[in-house]
Every structure is written in structure tokens, then in C-alpha cells.
Design a protein around this motif. Structure first.
Motif, PDB file in Angstrom:
ATOM      1  N   GLU A 132      51.331   5.835  -0.464  1.00  0.00           N
ATOM      2  CA  GLU A 132      50.363   6.602   0.222  1.00  0.00           C
ATOM      3  C   GLU A 132      49.515   7.319  -0.854  1.00  0.00           C
ATOM      4  O   GLU A 132      49.601   7.629  -1.674  1.00  0.00           O
ATOM      5  CB  GLU A 132      51.441   7.880   1.043  1.00  0.00           C
ATOM      6  N   ASP A 134      45.950  10.318  -0.453  1.00  0.00           N
ATOM      7  CA  ASP A 134      44.856  11.122   0.207  1.00  0.00           C
ATOM      8  C   ASP A 134      43.920  11.775  -0.581  1.00  0.00           C
ATOM      9  O   ASP A 134      44.066  13.096  -0.808  1.00  0.00           O
ATOM     10  CB  ASP A 134      45.522  11.855   1.224  1.00  0.00           C
ATOM     11  N   THR A 144      45.043   6.448   3.065  1.00  0.00           N
ATOM     12  CA  THR A 144      45.976   5.422   3.541  1.00  0.00           C
ATOM     13  C   THR A 144      46.035   5.631   4.904  1.00  0.00           C
ATOM     14  O   THR A 144      47.187   6.431   5.361  1.00  0.00           O
ATOM     15  CB  THR A 144      47.259   5.392   2.809  1.00  0.00           C
ATOM     16  N   SER A 147      50.847   2.772   5.671  1.00  0.00           N
ATOM     17  CA  SER A 147      51.396   2.476   4.171  1.00  0.00           C
ATOM     18  C   SER A 147      50.803   1.423   3.417  1.00  0.00           C
ATOM     19  O   SER A 147      50.615   0.460   4.095  1.00  0.00           O
ATOM     20  CB  SER A 147      53.034   2.453   4.252  1.00  0.00           C
TER      21      SER A 147
END
Length: 309
Positions: A132, A134, A144, A147
Motif C-alpha cells: 500500500e 498514499d 494504490t 493492493s
């Protein structure tokens, strides 16, 4: 100490079957790892995955994939695939690359390399550990929507090393990577500059002591003078790259060839000991084919004996 070799030829790109054969020979000789450079030909992570799957037990790694022209999501996919394919024996090496190759090949401005390295590593680590991300930085974004984890690639997560030698790159690598891959940095540069800087950065960030994987040109040979002349020709280009030129100077060498471990078994073994005493946790020999096949086999035999001993 673990010892390895690079399988990139100094004179040509080898067919994949020949690369696998050499990797098997290295493993049979007692060597711990095989490493692959990233050029504009083979994809190094793919080649490492193939070799690692064909030669069980051999650690494989890339040294090193430039961050310019790549993205953490794509590099994560490559690295995790190689890790899953090899059963956890893949090591990802990253590099800043050079201004000339970056701007010539990719048409990208070589700007803020340290900032890009920091953001690249910051985005990459959670991808490798959890699948993951961010991350929204100044220079790149990595998120993402679903996954990005690859089954079997998280035991253990892919270790990340950086071909760092300058103070800023060493600081970022100590904070965010698992170690460094210095090339043409002799024992003096390691002991006085590289190891203290990256170790201090790792400690300040609460990370374990970093791996120091020293890449060293070296050949066991009876023709030391002739092989050193070849080394001077093969390594001359690095003397024009500022980061390497600084490392060579900090090592106390007149030129890149002065850092090559060339000579008989006793001479080369003594050089390996010097790197270990300077703080290297692993030594990887490069350019072992400079003196021809007989010298390469002789070199690998010695390294295997030292690795087992």
C-alpha cells in the motif's frame, strides 16, 4: 564475511543461458551472491529473478536501478516479483544515476536528485512492506487504488540499498534504506566517511545498523601490470563523474584503477580484509573478467574460499 560477484560483463551482454551458467559456477565456487547492473539492455530485476530461480541458494541483487525515469509503483512490482520468484533472495539496489545519461536518454532534467531519492524511498518502503502507498510529494505521487502486494514477496520484505557515497545521499540512505552499495570507495573512504555517515543517520532514525556492500574491481592474476592497464581503460569513465571522483580522492588513490584489487591470491585476500576492517559487511567483486577466463575462475575460487572461511 559474505562475498559475491557481479555477472555483468565488462565487454559484452551475455545471453541469459550463459549468465545462468556463470551464476551456477559462482554458487558452486562458494560465493554468496550475484549482482546485475542496470543498463539499457537487460532489465536487471528480471534477470536477477531468472538467475535466482535457476540457482537455488544464491542471493541475487541489482546494482543499481536509477530512480530517474522510474516510479516507485513500477519498481516495487519488479522487486516484489523477483523476491517471490527467488523465495526471498532478492536485493534491490537503487541509484541516482548521472546527469548525462538521465538527460540524454530520458530527456528529463537532472534536478533535485537528493529530494527525488528521499521521496522515492519514502513511497517505496510501504509498497514493499504492505503493498500500500498514499504518498503525495513535491516530485512524485504514489497511491494504490488497490493492493500492490505480490504473494510471497513479504517474507522477508525486499531489502533496499542505495549506491550512495556523498554526504546527503548517505544521510537519506541511512534514514530510509537498509544499506549502501559504494563503488570505487576504498577502505579509507569507507572507514572515514561512508560508514560513519550512514551509520549515524540510521541510528538517528531508529533504524538497525546499515549493510555496507562494497563493490570492488578485482582480479587474481599473474599479470598484474597488464590487468591494471585494462582496469585503467575500463574504469576511466568513472573519473569524470563527480560522485565517483570524490570517492576516489577520499580513498587516497590517483585514479579509479588504483582501487582495483589486482595481484596474486595473497594480495587480493589482503584487500578483502582491508574492506572488512573498514566496515564493509559484504564485498562484491566486479570486473573479474578483465584478465580473461582463467583469471576469472582463479578469482572466484579465492573468493569462494574466503567466503567459506
Amino acid at each position: 564475511m559474505t562475498l559475491g560477484v557481479t555477472l555483468s560483463s565488462t565487454s559484452r551482454q551475455l545471453p541469459i543461458d550463459d549468465t545462468v551458467r556463470l551464476a551456477r559456477e559462482a554458487y558452486d565456487a562458494g560465493l554468496h551472491s550475484a549482482w546485475f547492473g542496470q543498463s539499457f539492455a537487460y532489465d536487471s530485476a528480471s534477470l536477477a529473478a531468472i538467475v535466482g530461480r535457476e540457482v537455488p541458494g544464491l542471493q541475487v541483487g541489482t546494482s543499481a536501478i536509477p530512480v530517474f525515469g522510474r516510479h516507485p509503483l513500477l519498481v516495487s512490482s519488479q522487486a516484489q516479483t523477483a523476491q517471490a520468484a527467488t523465495g526471498g533472495r532478492y536485493h534491490l539496489g537503487l541509484a541516482l544515476g548521472t546527469r548525462h545519461l538521465t538527460e540524454t536518454a530520458f530527456g528529463l532534467p537532472y534536478q533535485r536528485p537528493i529530494g527525488l531519492l528521499r521521496e522515492f524511498l519514502t513511497a517505496l518502503r510501504p509498497l514493499l512492506e504492505t503493498g500500500e502507498a498514499d504518498f503525495h510529494g513535491e516530485l512524485l505521487t504514489a497511491t494504490t487504488p488497490y493492493s500492490a502486494a505480490v504473494p510471497g514477496a513479504d517474507r522477508p520484505p525486499v531489502p533496499v540499498l542505495v549506491a550512495a557515497m556523498g554526504p546527503q545521499a548517505l544521510r537519506v540512505s541511512g534514514e530510509l534504506a537498509d544499506g549502501v552499495l559504494p563503488f570505487l570507495a576504498g577502505p579509507r573512504a569507507l572507514a572515514e566517511h561512508i560508514v560513519p555517515a550512514v551509520t549515524a543517520a540510521a541510528g538517528a532514525a531508529g533504524r538497525p545498523a546499515p549493510r555496507i556492500v562494497a563493490l570492488v574491481p578485482g582480479v587474481v592474476t599473474a599479470d598484474a601490470e597488464g590487468v591494471r592497464k585494462k582496469a585503467a581503460e575500463a574504469l576511466a569513465l568513472y573519473e569524470r563523474i563527480p560522485s565517483y571522483r570524490r570517492a576516489i580522492e577520499l580513498s587516497g588513490a590517483d585514479g579509479a584503477a588504483g582501487l582495483a584489487a589486482i595481484g596474486d591470491e595473497e594480495t587480493v585476500a589482503a584487500e578483502v580484509r582491508r574492506y572488512r576492517e573498514a566496515g564493509a559487511t559484504e564485498v562484491v567483486f566486479t570486473a573479474t573478467d578483465l584478465g580473461g577466463e582463467e583469471d576469472r575462475r582463479r578469482t572466484w575460487k579465492l573468493l569462494g574460499e574466503l567466503s567459506r572461511g
